[in-house]
Design an enzyme around this catalytic site. Structure first.
Site, PDB file in Angstrom:
ATOM      1  N   GLY A  73       0.817  -1.205   0.000  1.00 45.74           N
ATOM      2  CA  GLY A  73       0.000   0.000   0.000  1.00 45.74           C
ATOM      3  C   GLY A  73       0.844   1.245   0.000  1.00 45.74           C
ATOM      4  O   GLY A  73       2.083   1.186  -0.022  1.00 45.74           O
TER       5      GLY A  73
ATOM      6  N   GLY B 143       0.542   5.101   1.909  1.00 45.07           N
ATOM      7  CA  GLY B 143      -0.223   6.019   2.748  1.00 45.07           C
ATOM      8  C   GLY B 143       0.364   7.401   2.659  1.00 45.07           C
ATOM      9  O   GLY B 143       1.299   7.637   1.894  1.00 45.07           O
ATOM     10  N   GLY B 144      -0.192   8.301   3.447  1.00 43.24           N
ATOM     11  CA  GLY B 144       0.327   9.660   3.474  1.00 43.24           C
ATOM     12  C   GLY B 144       1.775   9.654   3.930  1.00 43.24           C
ATOM     13  O   GLY B 144       2.590  10.475   3.520  1.00 43.24           O
ATOM     14  N   PHE B 145       2.107   8.676   4.739  1.00 38.03           N
ATOM     15  CA  PHE B 145       3.424   8.606   5.342  1.00 38.03           C
ATOM     16  C   PHE B 145       4.467   8.127   4.339  1.00 38.03           C
ATOM     17  O   PHE B 145       5.610   8.557   4.343  1.00 38.03           O
ATOM     18  CB  PHE B 145       3.330   7.630   6.523  1.00 38.03           C
ATOM     19  CG  PHE B 145       4.555   7.539   7.373  1.00 38.03           C
ATOM     20  CD1 PHE B 145       4.843   8.542   8.264  1.00 38.03           C
ATOM     21  CD2 PHE B 145       5.393   6.447   7.268  1.00 38.03           C
ATOM     22  CE1 PHE B 145       5.973   8.458   9.058  1.00 38.03           C
ATOM     23  CE2 PHE B 145       6.516   6.356   8.061  1.00 38.03           C
ATOM     24  CZ  PHE B 145       6.813   7.362   8.960  1.00 38.03           C
ATOM     25  N   GLY B 146       4.086   7.228   3.473  1.00 42.88           N
ATOM     26  CA  GLY B 146       5.005   6.679   2.481  1.00 42.88           C
ATOM     27  C   GLY B 146       4.567   5.285   2.083  1.00 42.88           C
ATOM     28  O   GLY B 146       3.430   4.893   2.304  1.00 42.88           O
TER      29      GLY B 146
ATOM     30  N   VAL C  94       4.122   1.246   2.040  1.00 40.94           N
ATOM     31  CA  VAL C  94       3.911   0.240   3.066  1.00 40.94           C
ATOM     32  C   VAL C  94       4.293  -1.119   2.483  1.00 40.94           C
ATOM     33  O   VAL C  94       3.877  -1.469   1.384  1.00 40.94           O
ATOM     34  CB  VAL C  94       2.440   0.201   3.516  1.00 40.94           C
ATOM     35  CG1 VAL C  94       2.293  -0.717   4.716  1.00 40.94           C
ATOM     36  CG2 VAL C  94       1.948   1.600   3.859  1.00 40.94           C
TER      37      VAL C  94
ATOM     38  N   LYS D 185       5.792   0.584   7.375  1.00 42.87           N
ATOM     39  CA  LYS D 185       5.638   1.865   6.695  1.00 42.87           C
ATOM     40  C   LYS D 185       6.977   2.578   6.674  1.00 42.87           C
ATOM     41  O   LYS D 185       7.598   2.750   7.727  1.00 42.87           O
ATOM     42  CB  LYS D 185       4.646   2.751   7.443  1.00 42.87           C
ATOM     43  CG  LYS D 185       3.229   2.273   7.386  1.00 42.87           C
ATOM     44  CD  LYS D 185       2.332   3.373   7.925  1.00 42.87           C
ATOM     45  CE  LYS D 185       0.883   2.961   7.837  1.00 42.87           C
ATOM     46  NZ  LYS D 185       0.015   4.073   8.220  1.00 42.87           N
TER      47      LYS D 185
ATOM     48  N   ASP E  55      -8.020  11.830  12.500  1.00 47.93           N
ATOM     49  CA  ASP E  55      -8.235  11.483  11.092  1.00 47.93           C
ATOM     50  C   ASP E  55      -9.015  10.181  10.991  1.00 47.93           C
ATOM     51  O   ASP E  55      -8.631   9.253  10.296  1.00 47.93           O
ATOM     52  CB  ASP E  55      -6.906  11.383  10.350  1.00 47.93           C
ATOM     53  CG  ASP E  55      -7.099  11.448   8.832  1.00 47.93           C
ATOM     54  OD1 ASP E  55      -8.175  11.899   8.385  1.00 47.93           O
ATOM     55  OD2 ASP E  55      -6.179  11.049   8.100  1.00 47.93           O
TER      56      ASP E  55
END
Ligand SMILES: *[C@@H]1O[C@H](CO)[C@@H](O)[C@H](O)[C@H]1NC(C)=O
Ligand SMILES: *[C@@H]1O[C@H](CO)[C@@H](O)[C@H](O)[C@H]1NC(C)=O
Ligand SMILES: *[C@@H]1O[C@H](CO)[C@@H](O)[C@H](O)[C@H]1NC(C)=O
Ligand SMILES: *[C@@H]1O[C@H](CO)[C@@H](O)[C@H](O)[C@H]1NC(C)=O
Ligand SMILES: *[C@@H]1O[C@H](CO)[C@@H](O)[C@H](O)[C@H]1NC(C)=O
Ligand SMILES: *[C@@H]1O[C@H](CO)[C@@H](O)[C@H](O)[C@H]1NC(C)=O
Ligand SMILES: *[C@@H]1O[C@H](CO)[C@@H](O)[C@H](O)[C@H]1NC(C)=O
Ligand SMILES: *[C@@H]1O[C@H](CO)[C@@H](O)[C@H](O)[C@H]1NC(C)=O
Ligand SMILES: *[C@@H]1O[C@H](CO)[C@@H](O)[C@H](O)[C@H]1NC(C)=O
Ligand SMILES: *[C@@H]1O[C@H](CO)[C@@H](O)[C@H](O)[C@H]1NC(C)=O
Length: 883
Positions: free
Chosen positions: A590, A592-595, A597, A611, A708
């Site tokens: 995946g 995500g906003g973080f980077g 996965v 992540k 969130d």
């Protein structure tokens, strides 16, 4: 002390009032999102009389159809009345006025049919020029449906009435009907109508939409020019009386509703009359004029019903095309029952240059053939391409939020010829917006989150506008964005470090923003800048004071507890361990906003989600580290556990437990029938998620606000147990860091009060309410087309229509009481003010009750659903005549 507090509250009040009047406080869904969806008097009908005074509506005396003005469906154009000499007492009121489009190449009506996409609709547009502009120059222009050309409207005569009609299945919930200037005069339109059809009728066997060629009512004694538009036609089809000298008319003395027994729901008045050949030994014949384009592919629908009491005689005939080829089978009429013969392949005159249809009696038939009505359609394949829905929603959001004064109508990217001014798009089948130039476009206010919806954006130019507020952090998360031009605005605060990092070698233009702090030297000032917004200072002060007084001792105790706990548990990993866990980042699961996965496996075989964010700044890393330490200590069965982290200065890695069933949003939007969650599973997921959130709020010391909450942050285990994920945004209340003004949260889930009250526990409750609505309705938080789910669902709640609220994929398999209860809980959660919303502990209790109601009724329901499984014996009555 008292006096100071009073003063403080006074200041808060004043600030809130002034912010309100400056438009700074925005209601996210209070804006009239529902404005465009105007419910017509008749379900499934949209009837627009183009050109009447905005906001007016009326019911047509003859048809009983309620017409409304076009103000809610289009932004452009000018209203005119047609010239007096084209109006007499017989003229339909709808044709007396028109809307004309002198500006712009393409002007579009935006229709939102009630049943949404993938259903069948009849769409009809009317045009009567009537010399409305006193120029006596009837125009020629094009009509588009979505991105495809539908028809050419060639007005040859000021008094002629042109009608274009199509049966179409849209692939998007919103449908654009566009008038396109072809350089031969100004486009205009008189009437626009949409009617929902039953999906089972008018189903050609090849892909395409059906353009009406003609629709005849045979055997009627009415004048040739008048149209039969009967109130009883549930689909509002318009029938044209038609006869030939070689035919005779026969009719039935009774007009019975049994004529409409088939799904075609044919109106009695049409079916009560029929044509038969004047010479009873000859076949009945009709020829179609296809000279202009013999390659057109036609679909034929012939409607039959016996109008005479046959008293033992037989009326039987075969349907032939061009006198020899049988196409629609043999028909035996039966008294007062309708039957439709339809072609199961398209017919064209391309080989024979002619198309004639005949009905020839069989040898055993004692009577000549009859036919009551006939419809001919031309099949036309539409590309059905359109810009990616996310991009459409985002750019339409931008258009309305900033009131962009450009001719932005119809599909943003397609057709390329009419692409919106200021955009360029990728050239895929479903294009995405890649550059957006809104330089010098008078945009005012904050930089809205809508921009973050343009996921493919590479180049954004917002230079020389009147944008205020801070530079939002989401620019750093737009994966393809490489050029960002914010020159010449009135932005303030400091630029988020993540944004600076992202554009390190790209181009970020921030010049001529006098209040914006860009240099690294003002990092210290950043905190102050963030708190520039006075309301936040005051509120934070108050809260800090209150908290200090109320909980000083507790805090100290808690901090002690934290110290001791922190030392236990080994949650820190080295980067080389991470590499080995993920098998050198071999499997991405995946983004995500973080980077990115990745899937990983620990030494003991446990699967984990890893992540990874590279290039984190030192400052960021420190903040994260503190938070991560806190989060590794938070354990609850309904929270996705953070197993560990790695931070070696350049790489930030978070390691979570792996949830094999993905997130709830994916699960709810899944198309596979096997994926559809049943009602009990949905309630169980709601209960699980509520437990998790309740623990964050009330079980954690200090309390944690998620900030969130959304369906994509609820993950599901193999056994569909739900756990809340992504505390990346979370802040513990007491540190005060929750007062950040960064727009966290996700559009559609965001507490409408967040601008004034910040994000708090009650904002989580709001977002949870939205998730609950998603679970109930199976629809996303923002319905495709931009309607917020709350707005979308309210009219149905008012009507008490639980059947259409609950996800249709459940096919009614749920307990009504528990469904209502769930709706009530969701409504309480999404109350406009935080004060009105319940605490999560109450939500948990109520949801559990709701689940119990469902479980208690389970046995009865099972019996019911078994009954439905009994195979349905096809009724022979509805199609007894075909062979
Ligand atoms: C919002 O829309 C609803 C229904 O379309 C309407 O009744 C209401 O007056 C509108 N409110 C505003 C402020 O325009
Ligand atoms: C059209 O005529 C009606 C009444 O006959 C009038 O009220 C209306 O203002 C006219 N509209 C325009 C655009 O002239
Ligand atoms: C419009 O119709 C007229 C008369 O049938 C014809 O002469 C003319 O070529 C048509 N114009 C277009 C653009 O099709
Ligand atoms: C327009 O059409 C009407 C009827 O179709 C006809 O009576 C009239 O003469 C036509 N006018 C012109 C200018 O061709
Ligand atoms: C379409 O026809 C079928 C069969 O008669 C019926 O069950 C269904 O309710 C109809 N659908 C609509 C939308 O009328
Ligand atoms: C039916 O036919 C009779 C004469 O045969 C005629 O007078 C009557 O108007 C017809 N009715 C309709 C509805 O066409
Ligand atoms: C009717 O048709 C038959 C066969 O085509 C023909 O022989 C007969 O003369 C016709 N009758 C009349 C009255 O035209
Ligand atoms: C009907 O009659 C014609 C002529 O008498 C004959 O050629 C044909 O085969 C018959 N058709 C059937 C189906 O009996
Ligand atoms: C930003 O926009 C301004 C005005 O349009 C322009 O002068 C400047 O060159 C742009 N900067 C970049 C990096 O494109
Ligand atoms: C920028 O904003 C400040 C206050 O927020 C205002 O005083 C100033 O006039 C604005 N400047 C421009 C160019 O709009």
């Amino acid at each position: 002390m008292d006096g100071r507090l009073t003063l403080t509250w006074l200041i808060i009040l004043l600030v809130i009032i002034s912010l309100h009047s400056s438009g700074w406080v925005l209601g996210t869904f209070h804006e009239n999102q529902s404005g465009r969806r105007k419910l017509s008097a008749k379900e499934g009908f949209i009837s627009i009389d183009c050109g009447i005074a905005p906001g007016s509506d009326y019911t047509d005396d003859e048809t009983q159809i309620s017409y409304t003005s076009d103000a809610n469906f289009i932004d452009t154009g000018i209203n005119y009345n047609v010239s007096k000499e084209y109006v007499d007492e017989d003229t339909d009121q709808q044709l007396m006025n028109i809307r004309s489009f002198p500006e712009g190449d393409r002007n579009c009506y935006l229709l939102q049919p009630g049943q949404g996409k993938n259903h069948k609709y009849l769409i009809r547009a009317w045009f009567m020029y009537g010399n409305y502009d006193s120029k006596n120059q009837p125009p020629v222009f094009k009509l588009y449906l979505g991105v495809d050309e539908w028809a050419t409207v060639n007005i040859t005569n000021a008094s002629v009435i042109i009608r274009k009609e199509i049966i179409h299945i849209p692939t998007t919930d919103e449908l654009d009907v566009c008038l396109v200037n072809a350089g031969s005069g100004t486009p205009f339109i008189s009437v626009l109508e949409l009617r929902q059809l039953n999906d089972s009728i008018y189903s050609p066997t090849e892909p395409g939409s059906l353009l009406l060629y003609d629709r005849w009512d045979f055997g009627t004694q009415q004048e040739k020019w008048s149209l039969i538009r009967d109130k009883d036609d549930v689909y509002d089809r318009i029938w044209r009386p038609f006869t030939q000298s070689s035919w005779e008319s026969i009719n039935s003395s009774v007009v019975r509703s049994s004529f409409s027994i088939s799904d075609y729901k044919l109106p009695g008045i049409v079916m009560a009359t029929a044509a038969t050949p004047a010479n009873a030994s000859e076949p009945w014949r009709i020829s179609l004029d296809i000279d202009d384009d013999p390659s057109q592919k036609l679909y034929i629908y012939m409607h039959f019903a016996e109008v005479e009491d046959l008293k033992g005689q037989i009326r039987e005939f075969t349907t032939l095309v061009n006198d020899d080829e049988a196409w629609g089978g043999t028909v035996i009429t039966s008294y007062l029952l309708s039957y439709t013969a339809e072609s199961d392949y398209s017919m064209s005159g391309s080989t024979t240059k002619k198309l004639s249809f005949s009905l020839k009696r069989t040898n055993r038939s004692t009577l000549p053939p009859i036919i009551n009505a006939m419809e001919v359609y031309i099949i036309k394949e539409f590309s059905q391409a359109s810009t990616q829905q996310n991009d459409v929603d985002a750019i339409k959001g931008i258009k309305s939020e900033y009131k962009v004064s450009r001719n932005w109508q119809g599909d943003p990217c397609l057709p390329i010829k009419y692409q919106w001014d200021g955009l360029t798009c990728s050239l895929d089948i479903s294009p995405a917006i890649i550059t957006l130039n809104l330089s010098s476009s008078n945009l005012a206010g904050n930089i809205r989150t809508s921009f973050s919806g343009l996921k493919s954006l590479q180049n954004l130019d917002l230079s020389y506008n009147k944008l205020t507020g801070s530079v939002p952090e989401f620019f750093a998360d737009l994966p393809s964005l490489t050029i960002l031009n914010l020159t010449g605005n009135n932005l303030t605060g400091s630029v988020p470090q993540a944004v600076i990092n992202k554009f390190k070698d790209g181009t970020l233009s921030l010049g001529e923003n006098p209040g914006l702090c860009q240099s690294a030297s003002c990092q210290g000032k950043e905190k102050k800048n963030r708190f520039l917004v006075p309301v936040l200072i005051v509120i934070s002060t108050v809260i800090v004071i209150l908290i200090l007084i109320a909980a000083l001792a507790m805090i100290i105790r808690k901090f002690e507890r934290r110290e001791t706990k922190e030392k236990s548990g080994n949650s820190e990993f080295t980067y080389s361990e991470v590499v080995s866990i993920t098998n050198n980042f071999s499997l991405t699961i995946g983004r995500g906003g973080f980077g990115q996965v990745y899937l990983g496996t620990l030494a003991d075989g446990t699967q984990v989600a890893v992540k990874v964010r590279s290039e984190s700044s030192i400052q960021e890393a420190k903040a994260l580290q503190a938070e991560v330490k806190l989060l590794t200590r938070v354990h609850h069965k309904n929270l996705v556990r953070l197993i560990g982290y790695c931070d070696d200065g350049t790489n930030m890695v978070l390691i979570y437990e792996y949830m094999s069933n993905g997130n709830l949003q994916q699960k709810l939007s899944g198309r596979e029938a096997a994926d559809v969650l049943n009602w009990k599973q949905r309630l169980q997921i709601a209960v699980d998620a509520a437990h998790g959130l309740e623990y964050l709020h009330n079980g954690c010391k200090p309390p944690i606000v998620h900030r969130d909450m959304k369906s994509s942050n609820i993950l599901l285990t193999e056994t569909l147990e739900a756990k809340i994920a992504d505390f990346g945004m979370s802040r513990d209340l007491e540190s005060g860091a929750f007062l950040s003004t960064d727009p966290v949260g996700t559009p559609g889930y965001l507490d409408p009060e967040y601008q004034s009250a910040g994000l708090n526990k009650k904002s989580d409750v709001y977002s949870f309410g939205i998730v609950l609505l998603e679970l109930i309705t199976g629809r996303p938080a923002i319905i495709p087309g931009g309607n917020y789910i709350v707005v979308w669902v309210s009219p149905m709640i008012e009507r008490g229509d639980i059947g259409s609220i609950v996800d249709p994929r459940l096919q009614g398999d749920f307990n009504t009481n528990s469904a209502w209860k769930a709706v009530e809980i969701a409504l309480a959660c999404v109350a406009p003010t935080g004060m009105q919303r319940p605490d999560m502990s109450h939500v948990v209790v109520d949801l559990k009750e709701c689940l119990e109601t469902e479980v208690a009724s389970g046995r009865i329901q099972m019996v019911g659903s078994h009954l439905e499984d009994v195979p349905v014996v096809p009724s022979t009555e509805s199609a007894p005549h075909a062979r």
